[in-house]
Scaffold this active site. Structure first.
Site, PDB file in Angstrom:
ATOM      1  N   ASN A  86       0.250  -4.209 -19.452  1.00 13.06           N
ATOM      2  CA  ASN A  86       0.066  -3.505 -17.849  1.00 13.06           C
ATOM      3  C   ASN A  86      -1.229  -3.062 -17.899  1.00 13.06           C
ATOM      4  O   ASN A  86      -1.489  -2.095 -18.433  1.00 13.06           O
ATOM      5  CB  ASN A  86       1.343  -2.505 -17.830  1.00 13.06           C
ATOM      6  CG  ASN A  86       1.233  -1.751 -16.444  1.00 13.06           C
ATOM      7  OD1 ASN A  86       1.502  -0.487 -16.460  1.00 13.06           O
ATOM      8  ND2 ASN A  86       0.618  -2.335 -15.642  1.00 13.06           N
ATOM      9  N   GLY A  87      -1.874  -3.581 -16.719  1.00  9.78           N
ATOM     10  CA  GLY A  87      -3.243  -3.092 -16.406  1.00  9.78           C
ATOM     11  C   GLY A  87      -4.144  -4.208 -16.524  1.00  9.78           C
ATOM     12  O   GLY A  87      -3.709  -5.446 -16.148  1.00  9.78           O
ATOM     13  N   ARG A 125       8.590  -3.031 -10.691  1.00  7.91           N
ATOM     14  CA  ARG A 125       6.908  -2.928 -10.968  1.00  7.91           C
ATOM     15  C   ARG A 125       6.254  -4.073 -10.989  1.00  7.91           C
ATOM     16  O   ARG A 125       5.195  -4.301 -10.914  1.00  7.91           O
ATOM     17  CB  ARG A 125       7.051  -2.179 -12.255  1.00  7.91           C
ATOM     18  CG  ARG A 125       7.457  -0.792 -12.453  1.00  7.91           C
ATOM     19  CD  ARG A 125       7.207  -0.341 -13.794  1.00  7.91           C
ATOM     20  NE  ARG A 125       5.786  -0.262 -14.144  1.00  7.91           N
ATOM     21  CZ  ARG A 125       5.146   0.827 -13.952  1.00  7.91           C
ATOM     22  NH1 ARG A 125       5.812   1.829 -13.535  1.00  7.91           N
ATOM     23  NH2 ARG A 125       3.855   0.878 -14.701  1.00  7.91           N
ATOM     24  N   LYS A 183       6.048  -1.892  -7.038  1.00  7.20           N
ATOM     25  CA  LYS A 183       6.212  -0.335  -6.638  1.00  7.20           C
ATOM     26  C   LYS A 183       5.047   0.338  -7.001  1.00  7.20           C
ATOM     27  O   LYS A 183       4.585   1.098  -6.272  1.00  7.20           O
ATOM     28  CB  LYS A 183       7.556  -0.018  -7.433  1.00  7.20           C
ATOM     29  CG  LYS A 183       7.870   1.515  -7.382  1.00  7.20           C
ATOM     30  CD  LYS A 183       8.361   1.553  -5.893  1.00  7.20           C
ATOM     31  CE  LYS A 183       8.866   3.209  -5.554  1.00  7.20           C
ATOM     32  NZ  LYS A 183       8.970   3.337  -3.983  1.00  7.20           N
ATOM     33  N   GLU A 238       3.459   5.222   9.226  1.00  7.31           N
ATOM     34  CA  GLU A 238       4.350   5.065   8.428  1.00  7.31           C
ATOM     35  C   GLU A 238       5.663   4.071   8.845  1.00  7.31           C
ATOM     36  O   GLU A 238       5.886   3.023   8.230  1.00  7.31           O
ATOM     37  CB  GLU A 238       5.340   6.286   7.933  1.00  7.31           C
ATOM     38  CG  GLU A 238       6.366   6.466   6.987  1.00  7.31           C
ATOM     39  CD  GLU A 238       6.208   5.547   5.478  1.00  7.31           C
ATOM     40  OE1 GLU A 238       4.598   5.346   5.349  1.00  7.31           O
ATOM     41  OE2 GLU A 238       7.001   5.190   4.836  1.00  7.31           O
ATOM     42  N   GLU A 254       6.079  -4.447   5.264  1.00  9.74           N
ATOM     43  CA  GLU A 254       6.227  -4.682   4.029  1.00  9.74           C
ATOM     44  C   GLU A 254       7.526  -5.296   3.614  1.00  9.74           C
ATOM     45  O   GLU A 254       7.512  -6.136   2.612  1.00  9.74           O
ATOM     46  CB  GLU A 254       5.974  -3.444   2.977  1.00  9.74           C
ATOM     47  CG  GLU A 254       7.070  -2.407   2.810  1.00  9.74           C
ATOM     48  CD  GLU A 254       6.633  -1.307   1.942  1.00  9.74           C
ATOM     49  OE1 GLU A 254       6.882  -0.250   2.326  1.00  9.74           O
ATOM     50  OE2 GLU A 254       5.906  -1.641   0.835  1.00  9.74           O
ATOM     51  N   TRP A 289       3.673  -8.598 -12.617  1.00 12.62           N
ATOM     52  CA  TRP A 289       2.967  -8.593 -11.251  1.00 12.62           C
ATOM     53  C   TRP A 289       1.572  -9.548 -11.503  1.00 12.62           C
ATOM     54  O   TRP A 289       0.819  -8.826 -12.067  1.00 12.62           O
ATOM     55  CB  TRP A 289       3.013  -7.258 -10.533  1.00 12.62           C
ATOM     56  CG  TRP A 289       2.500  -7.194  -9.118  1.00 12.62           C
ATOM     57  CD1 TRP A 289       3.160  -7.619  -8.139  1.00 12.62           C
ATOM     58  CD2 TRP A 289       1.165  -7.270  -8.774  1.00 12.62           C
ATOM     59  NE1 TRP A 289       2.382  -7.396  -6.952  1.00 12.62           N
ATOM     60  CE2 TRP A 289       1.196  -7.381  -7.316  1.00 12.62           C
ATOM     61  CE3 TRP A 289      -0.206  -6.943  -9.309  1.00 12.62           C
ATOM     62  CZ2 TRP A 289       0.117  -7.265  -6.393  1.00 12.62           C
ATOM     63  CZ3 TRP A 289      -1.395  -6.857  -8.407  1.00 12.62           C
ATOM     64  CH2 TRP A 289      -1.246  -7.229  -7.194  1.00 12.62           C
ATOM     65  N   LYS A 291       6.212   0.453   6.539  1.00  8.62           N
ATOM     66  CA  LYS A 291       7.606   0.210   6.232  1.00  8.62           C
ATOM     67  C   LYS A 291       8.225  -1.274   6.995  1.00  8.62           C
ATOM     68  O   LYS A 291       8.827  -2.009   6.178  1.00  8.62           O
ATOM     69  CB  LYS A 291       8.464   1.178   6.873  1.00  8.62           C
ATOM     70  CG  LYS A 291       9.505   1.650   5.891  1.00  8.62           C
ATOM     71  CD  LYS A 291       9.305   2.534   4.695  1.00  8.62           C
ATOM     72  CE  LYS A 291       7.945   2.273   4.042  1.00  8.62           C
ATOM     73  NZ  LYS A 291       7.679   3.456   3.217  1.00  8.62           N
ATOM     74  N   CYS A 299       3.402  -4.333 -13.281  1.00 16.52           N
ATOM     75  CA  CYS A 299       3.966  -4.873 -14.534  1.00 16.52           C
ATOM     76  C   CYS A 299       4.794  -3.618 -15.194  1.00 16.52           C
ATOM     77  O   CYS A 299       4.403  -2.528 -15.133  1.00 16.52           O
ATOM     78  CB  CYS A 299       2.865  -5.342 -15.381  1.00 16.52           C
ATOM     79  SG  CYS A 299       2.107  -6.562 -14.913  1.00 16.52           S
ATOM     80  N   HIS A 337      -7.698   0.237  24.896  1.00 16.05           N
ATOM     81  CA  HIS A 337      -9.188  -0.109  24.639  1.00 16.05           C
ATOM     82  C   HIS A 337      -9.114  -1.342  23.861  1.00 16.05           C
ATOM     83  O   HIS A 337     -10.031  -1.592  23.103  1.00 16.05           O
ATOM     84  CB  HIS A 337      -9.696   1.037  23.846  1.00 16.05           C
ATOM     85  CG  HIS A 337      -9.682   2.391  24.837  1.00 16.05           C
ATOM     86  ND1 HIS A 337     -10.732   2.358  25.535  1.00 16.05           N
ATOM     87  CD2 HIS A 337      -9.141   3.369  24.614  1.00 16.05           C
ATOM     88  CE1 HIS A 337     -10.423   3.550  26.270  1.00 16.05           C
ATOM     89  NE2 HIS A 337      -9.383   4.091  25.622  1.00 16.05           N
TER      90      HIS A 337
HETATM   91  O1  M6R Z   1       3.173   5.773  -6.084  1.00 11.41           O
HETATM   92  P1  M6R Z   1       2.317   6.121  -4.968  1.00 11.41           P
HETATM   93  O2  M6R Z   1       2.931   7.023  -4.087  1.00 11.41           O
HETATM   94  O3  M6R Z   1       0.960   6.545  -5.249  1.00 11.41           O
HETATM   95  O4  M6R Z   1       2.372   4.645  -4.288  1.00 11.41           O
HETATM   96  C1  M6R Z   1       1.275   4.498  -3.217  1.00 11.41           C
HETATM   97  C2  M6R Z   1       1.545   3.414  -2.362  1.00 11.41           C
HETATM   98  O5  M6R Z   1       1.433   2.284  -3.295  1.00 11.41           O
HETATM   99  C3  M6R Z   1       3.183   3.344  -1.810  1.00 11.41           C
HETATM  100  O6  M6R Z   1       3.402   4.270  -1.138  1.00 11.41           O
HETATM  101  C4  M6R Z   1       3.501   1.887  -0.886  1.00 11.41           C
HETATM  102  O7  M6R Z   1       2.580   2.095   0.208  1.00 11.41           O
HETATM  103  C5  M6R Z   1       4.999   1.856  -0.521  1.00 11.41           C
HETATM  104  N1  M6R Z   1       5.116   0.680  -1.164  1.00 11.41           N
HETATM  105  C6  M6R Z   1       5.006   1.946   0.912  1.00 11.41           C
HETATM  106  O8  M6R Z   1       6.582   1.835   1.184  1.00 11.41           O
END
Ligand code: M6R
Length: 610
Positions: free
Chosen positions: A97-98, A27, A605, A481, A488, A73, A485, A2, A504
């Site tokens: 927000n929260g 956000r 984000k 990673e 998502e 969100w 990527k 949010c 395995h």
């Molecule tokens: O702001 P942060 O680095 O703490 O966020 C952590 C994860 O939410 C963030 O890296 C998320 O996995 C990304 N969307 C991946 O691309």
């Protein structure tokens, strides 16, 4: 999660709020809404979907110079107009927000006073609570509400009978504010303030900010005036714009040569031909490393994956045990950390709820804490004993790219400084290492020049349903990673596997045409990786192999379907370069699938809820 913004001043509030919400949309983008003071009182407009949909909802002729705005969100309650913020009860209109954890109990209590929620949200209950406590004194009502609320919150609140005034308070969730010529602005993130000022402050937790046209007054819960520390950013508006790129993600991928440079450069000391890592500006003493009997790295998502690379590097170079813990697990696992432990927390936003909680727990247990954070003045940056900022600038795309490579850069600096401090490296070895690190940005440029190749190759992945990443050692760390990527932003199911582990169980999932991205940048395990490539190919996999130009000149022909070669580098530095290929693959595949690259479904984000 949010995004919230409040403005009161001398220009059209509606425009300030809508523009700010567009900046904060990363956000959360389930619904958006604004409430503004007009001649008619407080008027609220909401819509499901993105900010653009909200714009259409506001009739022409709405005039106001004060209001609050929210991009949601969804947590409590579905994606509906009724659940969209702002929420109003009686004289109170607010955005949040929260998560209010005790909203059920509060709602039950407030029912007796005749206050019945219209939405399914926890936020509306906060509005009901404040309305029940408000008798004309906002400070009194807010201070009393804070005693009753549990959970995390950042609120911007308007009281119907206090025209053009906004009150704000936060616990856990972020709020930053600035006073500009145009008026007073407060928001979840600096990117929404950038248009008005580069000077801002973080509202301290449990302090109340009162915004009027000419001032922002901050007081603690007892009414004492507080003077918050001013911070500044050196980005301009263009840092948070697309600047001609189709998506933020593509722009941010291209910014990596610069962000790695900006992160490394201030931490280099040159003396008598030696190039050495130097943390004097960060005020991080060598003792922090020398006294660390054990290191724990904790973070979420991509930031945690940067930690996986950090672990391999530090263990190999320093021979100190390092574990990497998912922050949401760490915080409830009664972790074995004490005064002799160094806990490194990594976060782009510096506000991730689980990472913040993990940091607080580590401190409680007496560990020394070091944060690697991108957002200046964020909660994690402020609360850790030591902080090393990544200088990646604002990262807007939900998929993290430049923050990741900047986090890697900090781990490489730490490993080198640590190696020097412990005598594992002499100055010559450290210089060689640092020279390699300084060469990374130019090598990233070279890969970016080849983006056409990746664009073409990604067409082959577009129809895939499942995809596997395999690698060993650092390549396995990077596979994790690559996999997040891809999944998502393309919605293709993908998994990362330590290449030796495939047989395995997972090998049963490899059928004709299943794409496998095999990372083979590490010379020591290259023959082993190639055996694994042969195993998956024998089962019909379509293999994209990534190798290091330094090691693979005489590679057997026809071993893979597509071959990508990173510019020659020492094996330790390969993750920086191979990461760029993986980011581009995810980006182009998502584009070909016609998806929203920057704002993938269900995600946000900054994850400020657990
Ligand atoms: O702001 P942060 O680095 O703490 O966020 C952590 C994860 O939410 C963030 O890296 C998320 O996995 C990304 N969307 C991946 O691309």
């Amino acid at each position: 999660m949010c995004g919230i913004i409040g403005f009161t001043g001398y220009i059209d509030a509606k425009e300030v709020l809508l523009n700010g919400l567009a900046e904060l949309e990363y956000r959360g983008y389930d619904s958006a809404g604004v409430a503004v003071f007009t001649d008619k009182g407080v008027e609220t407009f909401k819509n499901v979907g993105k900010v653009a949909a909200l714009r259409n909802e506001i009739p022409a002729g709405v005039e106001s110079s004060c209001g609050i705005g929210h991009t949601r969100w969804a947590t409590h309650g579905g994606v509906t107009k009724t659940n969209a913020h702002p929420h109003t009860c009686g004289k109170v209109t607010l955005i949040h927000n929260g998560i209010i954890e005790n909203y059920h109990e509060l709602a039950a209590e407030l029912k007796n006073g005749g206050r019945i929620p219209q939405s399914q949200t926890d936020t509306e209950v906060a509005a009901m609570l404040l309305d029940s406590l408000y008798t004309g004194d906002a400070y009194e009502a807010i201070s009393e509400a804070v005693k009753r609320l549990t959970g995390a919150y950042a609120f911007c609140i308007m009281f119907e009978d206090q025209k053009d005034v906004i009150y704000c308070i936060r616990k856990g969730s972020p709020l930053v504010a600035c006073m500009a010529e145009e008026g007073a602005v407060i928001a979840s993130d600096m990117v929404a303030l950038l248009k008005y000022s580069k000077e801002y402050f973080v509202l301290p937790e449990f302090n109340i900010a009162k915004l009027t046209k000419n001032s922002i007054m901050v007081t603690d819960l007892y009414g004492n005036t507080v003077t918050p520390t001013m911070l500044s950013v050196n980005w301009d508006m263009s840092a948070a714009q697309k600047n001609g790129f189709k998506h933020y993600m593509l722009k941010e991928i291209h910014e990596q040569p610069e962000s790695v440079k900006l992160t490394v450069r201030p931490r280099i000391k040159r003396e008598n031909g030696a190039v050495l890592p130097d943390f004097s500006e960060d005020k991080v003493p060598d003792e922090l490393f020398l006294n660390a009997g054990k290191i724990v790295i904790t973070a979420c998502g991509t930031a945690m994956h940067a930690g996986l690379v950090g672990r391999v590097l530090i263990e190999k170079m320093i021979r100190v045990p390092v574990s990497v813990e998912i922050a949401s697990e760490f915080r409830y696992a009664d972790p074995i950390v004490d005064e002799k432990s160094l806990v490194i927390v990594v976060s782009q936003s510096g506000e991730t709820a689980d990472t913040l909680a993990a940091l607080r727990l580590a401190k409680e247990k007496g560990a020394k804490t070091l944060a690697i954070v991108n957002v200046k003045g964020s909660s994690i940056a402020r609360e850790a004993d030591y902080c090393m900022y990544t200088h990646a600038g604002p990262e807007i795309a939900v998929a993290s790219t430049k923050a990741y490579t900047a986090q890697l850069a900090v781990f490489y600096l730490i490993a080198c400084r640590f190696a020097l401090a412990t005598g594992k490296f002499d100055k010559e070895q450290a210089t060689e290492f640092m020279n390699e690190l300084e060469a990374v940005p130019e090598k990233i440029e070279k890969i970016l020049e080849e983006r056409g190749v990746i664009k073409e190759l990604s067409k082959r992945l577009t129809p895939a349903r499942d995809l596997f990443f395999i690698g060993r050692g650092l390549d396995y760390a990077l596979s994790c990673e690559g996999s997040i990527k891809l999944k998502e932003i393309t919605y293709i199911h993908s998994e990362a596997y330590a290449a030796g582990e495939l047989k395995h169980g997972t090998l049963s999932l490899i059928t004709g045409g299943t794409p496998v991205i095999a990372l083979g940048t590490q010379k020591a395990v290259f023959p082993k990786l190639i055996s694994n490539v042969k195993e998956v190919r024998a089962r019909g996999a379509m293999v994209i192999l990534v190798t290091n130009g330094a090691n693979t000149d005489d590679m057997e022909k026809g071993i893979c379907d597509e071959h990508l070669v990173i510019p020659a580098c020492k094996d330790e530095f390969a993750p920086f370069l191979a990461a760029i290929y993986l980011q581009l693959i995810a980006y182009y595949t998502s584009s070909y699938r016609g998806l929203d690259v920057d704002q993938p479904r269900n995600l946000a984000k900054s994850v400020t809820v657990e």
